[in-house]
Scaffold this active site. Structure first.
Site, PDB file in Angstrom:
ATOM      1  N   ASP A  52       0.843  -1.203   0.000  1.00  0.00           N
ATOM      2  CA  ASP A  52       0.000   0.000   0.000  1.00  0.00           C
ATOM      3  C   ASP A  52       0.874   1.247   0.000  1.00  0.00           C
ATOM      4  O   ASP A  52       2.030   1.203   0.443  1.00  0.00           O
ATOM      5  CB  ASP A  52      -0.892   0.029   1.257  1.00  0.00           C
ATOM      6  CG  ASP A  52      -1.866  -1.126   1.297  1.00  0.00           C
ATOM      7  OD1 ASP A  52      -2.152  -1.698   0.225  1.00  0.00           O
ATOM      8  OD2 ASP A  52      -2.333  -1.454   2.405  1.00  0.00           O
TER       9      ASP A  52
HETATM   10  N1  URA Z   1      -1.273  -5.932   3.841  1.00  0.00           N
HETATM   11  C1  URA Z   1      -1.740  -4.676   3.875  1.00  0.00           C
HETATM   12  O1  URA Z   1      -2.779  -4.389   4.480  1.00  0.00           O
HETATM   13  N2  URA Z   1      -1.048  -3.732   3.219  1.00  0.00           N
HETATM   14  C2  URA Z   1       0.106  -3.973   2.564  1.00  0.00           C
HETATM   15  O2  URA Z   1       0.705  -3.057   2.004  1.00  0.00           O
HETATM   16  C3  URA Z   1       0.582  -5.286   2.551  1.00  0.00           C
HETATM   17  C4  URA Z   1      -0.127  -6.258   3.197  1.00  0.00           C
END
Ligand code: URA
Length: 240
Positions: free
Chosen positions: A102
């Site tokens: 993310d």
């Molecule tokens: N899980 C998440 O919620 N975000 C990420 O970036 C990776 C795994």
């Protein structure tokens, strides 16, 4: 491969810059000065020199990046900078991130142009383990550890595979944890904690399969994988 493309791939500049190098007589192939940018070479068999420095062509490249927040895991974006923008030697234009973190997640991201390895690591059938460190708002309990082990339900009806949750520290307001998951659903770790009534306030990936984030890399820094890291990543089977 065209001579100008080869030189651009090997980091001697943009396509335009390497054309100038070639036209100005700086490039030799097998001992002969070549001034045609369209000249074709065998990138492995031919001996190509730029200003008397022999070039070594690498078909595939592999970078370990310590992703900072604020960058999207994509090759292009209209709004945010991408993780590929952080790779200064990206003359080749064929690099991509292996999977997604993310925009606010930090940590280990593999950047490559090797589609076969990317597929091996991302295929849901391979259950590639990924380990995250997180700070959680609230107190993570042993009940949560058990729930994660049995399989948390997210997105109303999706039961996640068994995940290993380790509590590192807890206070009245915040916990630090490590969690190992074997799939890669969108926002998976955040959703798993939401399912047990908690909120992820900081998330960092620290391992993917057997590749561990090099903690000497500052946020935004990257380095090539060592031969040993690459060999293990490609060839070792990791048991859950
Ligand atoms: N899980 C998440 O919620 N975000 C990420 O970036 C990776 C795994």
């Amino acid at each position: 491969m065209r001579l100008d493309k080869l030189l651009a791939h090997c980091g001697f500049g943009t396509r335009k810059e390497v054309k100038t190098l070639i036209k100005n007589g700086y490039v030799k192939v097998n001992g002969e000065v070549i001034k045609k940018d369209k000249y074709h070479v065998d990138p492995v068999g031919d001996k190509v020199y730029v200003d008397d420095e022999q070039i070594h062509y690498q078909e595939f490249v592999y970078y370990m990046l310590n992703k900072p927040a604020g960058y999207v895991s994509a090759t292009e974006d209209n709004i945010y900078p991408t993780v590929i923008d952080l790779i200064e030697e990206n003359y080749r234009q064929d690099l991509f991130p292996v999977g997604r973190l993310d925009i606010d997640t930090e940590g280990l991201l593999l950047i490559t142009n090797d589609g076969v390895l990317a597929h091996q690591l991302l295929s849901p059938k391979k259950h590639c383990p990924k380990v995250y460190y997180a700070k959680i708002k609230g107190v993570v309990t042993n009940d949560d550890v058990q729930t994660f082990l049995s399989g948390v339900t997210i997105d109303d009806d999706y039961q996640c595979q068994s995940a290993h949750l380790k509590i590192l520290t807890t206070s009245d307001t915040e916990s630090e944890i490590e969690v190992e998951i074997y799939e890669g659903k969108f926002h998976q770790v955040k959703k798993m904690f939401k399912a047990v009534g908690k909120e992820v306030v900081y998330l960092k990936r620290i391992r993917m399969k057997n590749l561990t984030l090099d903690e000497s890399l500052q946020l935004g820094e990257y380095r090539q994988l060592t031969d040993e890291e690459l060999d293990r990543l490609k060839n070792e089977t990791v048991l859950q």
